[in-house]
Design a protein around this motif. Structure first.
Motif, PDB file in Angstrom:
ATOM      1  N   GLY A 107     -74.222  18.393  26.519  1.00 20.87           N
ATOM      2  CA  GLY A 107     -74.626  19.420  25.570  1.00 20.87           C
ATOM      3  C   GLY A 107     -73.520  19.877  24.647  1.00 20.87           C
ATOM      4  O   GLY A 107     -73.778  20.288  23.517  1.00 20.87           O
ATOM      5  N   LEU A 108     -72.265  19.787  25.101  1.00 22.56           N
ATOM      6  CA  LEU A 108     -71.141  20.316  24.328  1.00 22.56           C
ATOM      7  C   LEU A 108     -69.880  19.558  24.704  1.00 22.56           C
ATOM      8  O   LEU A 108     -69.639  19.278  25.877  1.00 22.56           O
ATOM      9  N   ALA A 109     -69.082  19.210  23.706  1.00 16.06           N
ATOM     10  CA  ALA A 109     -67.765  18.604  23.923  1.00 16.06           C
ATOM     11  C   ALA A 109     -66.950  18.830  22.662  1.00 16.06           C
ATOM     12  O   ALA A 109     -67.488  19.243  21.624  1.00 16.06           O
ATOM     13  N   ALA A 110     -65.641  18.547  22.729  1.00 15.54           N
ATOM     14  CA  ALA A 110     -64.761  18.915  21.621  1.00 15.54           C
ATOM     15  C   ALA A 110     -63.738  17.839  21.313  1.00 15.54           C
ATOM     16  O   ALA A 110     -63.351  17.055  22.171  1.00 15.54           O
ATOM     17  N   ASN A 111     -63.310  17.836  20.053  1.00 16.52           N
ATOM     18  CA  ASN A 111     -62.147  17.090  19.589  1.00 16.52           C
ATOM     19  C   ASN A 111     -61.103  18.119  19.189  1.00 16.52           C
ATOM     20  O   ASN A 111     -61.371  18.985  18.354  1.00 16.52           O
ATOM     21  N   LEU A 112     -59.904  18.025  19.752  1.00 13.67           N
ATOM     22  CA  LEU A 112     -58.870  19.022  19.465  1.00 13.67           C
ATOM     23  C   LEU A 112     -58.184  18.812  18.127  1.00 13.67           C
ATOM     24  O   LEU A 112     -57.370  19.633  17.722  1.00 13.67           O
ATOM     25  N   ALA A 113     -58.480  17.721  17.428  1.00 13.46           N
ATOM     26  CA  ALA A 113     -57.762  17.455  16.173  1.00 13.46           C
ATOM     27  C   ALA A 113     -58.625  16.698  15.175  1.00 13.46           C
ATOM     28  O   ALA A 113     -58.177  15.745  14.557  1.00 13.46           O
TER      29      ALA A 113
END
Length: 240
Positions: A107-113
């Motif tokens: 449902g949710l995940a991230a890229n830090l850059a």
């Protein structure tokens, strides 16, 4: 929650260069210290084929081989180096992996850059080499089509809250009604020639929190009225 990073590919920038490259490693270190429940994973590089869903083969090849013209390097703002090319691929790869993770059930995940929204199909600009959100959107649509042939096109909303308008993203998807581009940005800030997004909200210099949040709420309501996405890619920028 998983978050993907590529901060160990550090560009050899000239002394006094204004891009704060060290911020990415500092962000990852702070996340590891303060939010240990976030699983940090190294990003894989995007392939030529994945990049070619958005970018021209000539441009991809120039970044890969280090044959970018000096004027093209100046527009990007980084001198070419192997680390520059590798970091650009992995910045895209991190967004691709985050999108796969989100659509795969998390449902949710991230890229830090990520958030390299000034990159056009045929050139980079404003410290952006490849457009990670655009490539990820196109690739998720292709993968969705293969997996769910009877369900139609995956609709993607790109919500860009960087202080700078997402001109490259807007241009890439200008004729594509399966991707909705929303940009909330400073009216007088870079880029000085804006590209029309599906929804642009220009804010004045010195805009305060209450005014900003009111404009954002209205913009999200407008997005909801006009578009029903199966995936939302949010560009936080460093600014809000």
């Amino acid at each position: 929650m998983q978050a993907f990073y590529a901060d160990h590919f550090v560009l050899p920038l000239p002394e006094g260069h204004r891009f704060p490259m060290a911020k990415y490693a500092r962000l990852r270190e702070r996340l590891a210290r303060e939010l240990p429940q976030v699983e940090l994973r190294e990003a894989e590089p995007a392939s030529d084929g994945e990049l070619a869903l958005v970018h021209t083969p000539t441009y991809i090849d120039a970044v890969r081989t280090g044959t970018l013209a000096p004027v093209a390097q100046r527009e990007i703002g980084f001198p070419w180096s192997p680390a520059m090319a590798e970091r650009a691929r992995r910045s895209v790869g991190a967004t691709v992996q985050a999108c796969r993770r989100a659509l795969g059930g998390a449902g949710l995940a991230a890229n830090l850059a990520g958030g390299t929204h000034h990159a056009y199909a045929d050139k980079g600009s404003g410290f952006c080499v490849f457009n990670d959100a655009a490539v990820a959107a196109r690739l998720m649509q292709a993968e969705h089509a293969r997996a769910h042939r009877a369900r139609g096109m995956l609709r993607v909303a790109i919500v860009d809250l960087d202080v700078h308008q997402g001109n490259g993203t807007a241009k890439i998807f200008a004729q594509d009604d399966s991707v909705f581009t929303l940009s909330l940005h400073g009216a007088k800030n870079f880029p000085f020639r804006k590209e029309p997004s599906d929804l642009d909200v220009e804010l004045p210099d010195g805009c305060g929190d209450a005014e900003y949040l009111e404009a954002l709420e209205r913009a999200l309501e407008e997005l909801e009225r006009r578009f029903d996405p199966g995936l939302v890619i949010y560009l936080a920028g460093a600014d809000p």
